[in-house]
Design a protein around this motif. Structure first.
Motif, mmCIF file in Angstrom:
data_model
loop_
_atom_site.group_PDB
_atom_site.id
_atom_site.type_symbol
_atom_site.label_atom_id
_atom_site.label_comp_id
_atom_site.label_asym_id
_atom_site.label_seq_id
_atom_site.Cartn_x
_atom_site.Cartn_y
_atom_site.Cartn_z
ATOM 1 N N GLN A 1 0.766 -1.155 -0.013
ATOM 2 C CA GLN A 1 -0.173 0.031 0.146
ATOM 3 C C GLN A 1 0.782 1.265 -0.105
ATOM 4 O OE1 GLN A 1 -2.107 -0.659 3.460
ATOM 5 N NE2 GLN A 1 -4.238 -1.170 2.382
ATOM 6 N N CYS B 1 -3.997 2.954 3.025
ATOM 7 C CA CYS B 1 -4.852 2.683 1.590
ATOM 8 C C CYS B 1 -4.456 3.632 0.718
ATOM 9 C CB CYS B 1 -6.290 2.394 1.940
ATOM 10 S SG CYS B 1 -7.152 2.150 0.520
ATOM 11 N N ARG C 1 -6.201 4.226 -1.850
ATOM 12 C CA ARG C 1 -7.209 5.056 -2.473
ATOM 13 C C ARG C 1 -7.968 5.776 -1.383
ATOM 14 N NH1 ARG C 1 -9.639 -1.052 -4.432
ATOM 15 N NH2 ARG C 1 -8.385 -1.132 -6.282
ATOM 16 N N TRP D 1 -13.386 2.043 -0.818
ATOM 17 C CA TRP D 1 -13.255 0.591 -0.794
ATOM 18 C C TRP D 1 -14.092 -0.005 -1.847
ATOM 19 C CZ3 TRP D 1 -15.531 3.341 2.832
ATOM 20 C CH2 TRP D 1 -16.788 3.282 2.947
ATOM 21 N N CYS E 1 -7.209 -2.897 -2.207
ATOM 22 C CA CYS E 1 -6.120 -2.009 -3.059
ATOM 23 C C CYS E 1 -5.029 -2.637 -3.077
ATOM 24 C CB CYS E 1 -5.980 -0.677 -2.160
ATOM 25 S SG CYS E 1 -5.194 -0.946 -0.540
#
Length: 168
Positions: free
Chosen positions: A16, A59, A61, A154, A159
């Protein structure tokens, strides 16, 4: 939450971040896809250097979603609101104190600075969202706003995958 980090999770967190995590203590929150999205770090790096950011958004994203809010000017708007809304300012001060209490329970640093600019500034939505996710709703009002406005980062699924798979 603060679950111990498994080797598989350590690998996912490294994927990540694009680098090995530093001073990793625990998984502080998992996104609805089940993977870590916030980690807790030690108040000191491995070499003893103070590291006041207790919760770290991992994460990519979620990080991108927080960056979009920053680019849209939400930090400036919420900063302005801190100066005009005494209830918001008081709640943000309480979030700062809660953050310090949690961090101080692990190690007392020479600085009273916390993440995201608390208690007087809104300077990093990534850190504030990480705190809000780790602490749960109602602890950090600016972090809660950021998490709400970040949307469903999510929704596209995990991810990062273990090394035997590819990140989507």
């Amino acid at each position: 939450m603060n679950d111990p980090v498994t080797e598989a999770e350590r690998e996912i967190i490294a994927r990540q971040l694009g680098r090995p995590p530093r001073a990793l203590v625990a998984v502080a929150h998992r996104c609805p896809c089940g993977q870590p999205d916030v980690v807790e770090t030690s108040p000191r790096l491995e070499d003893g250097t103070p590291f006041p950011t207790l919760y770290y958004l991992t994460c990519p994203r979620a990080t991108a979603a927080a960056s979009r809010l920053e680019s849209a000017g939400r930090m400036r708007e919420w900063q302005d609101e801190l100066g005009t809304d005494p209830e918001l300012a008081a709640a943000y001060q309480r979030a700062h104190e809660a953050y310090l209490a949690t961090r101080d329970a692990r190690d007392v640093l020479p600085t009273r600075m916390t993440a995201g600019g608390m208690p007087d500034r809104v300077k990093c939505l990534h850190a504030l969202a990480g705190h809000a996710l780790a602490a749960g709703p109602g602890v950090n009002p600016i972090g809660d706003r950021a998490v709400e406005e970040m949307g469903e980062w999510w929704a596209a699924g995990p991810c990062a995958r273990p090394s035997d798979g590819d990140a989507p």
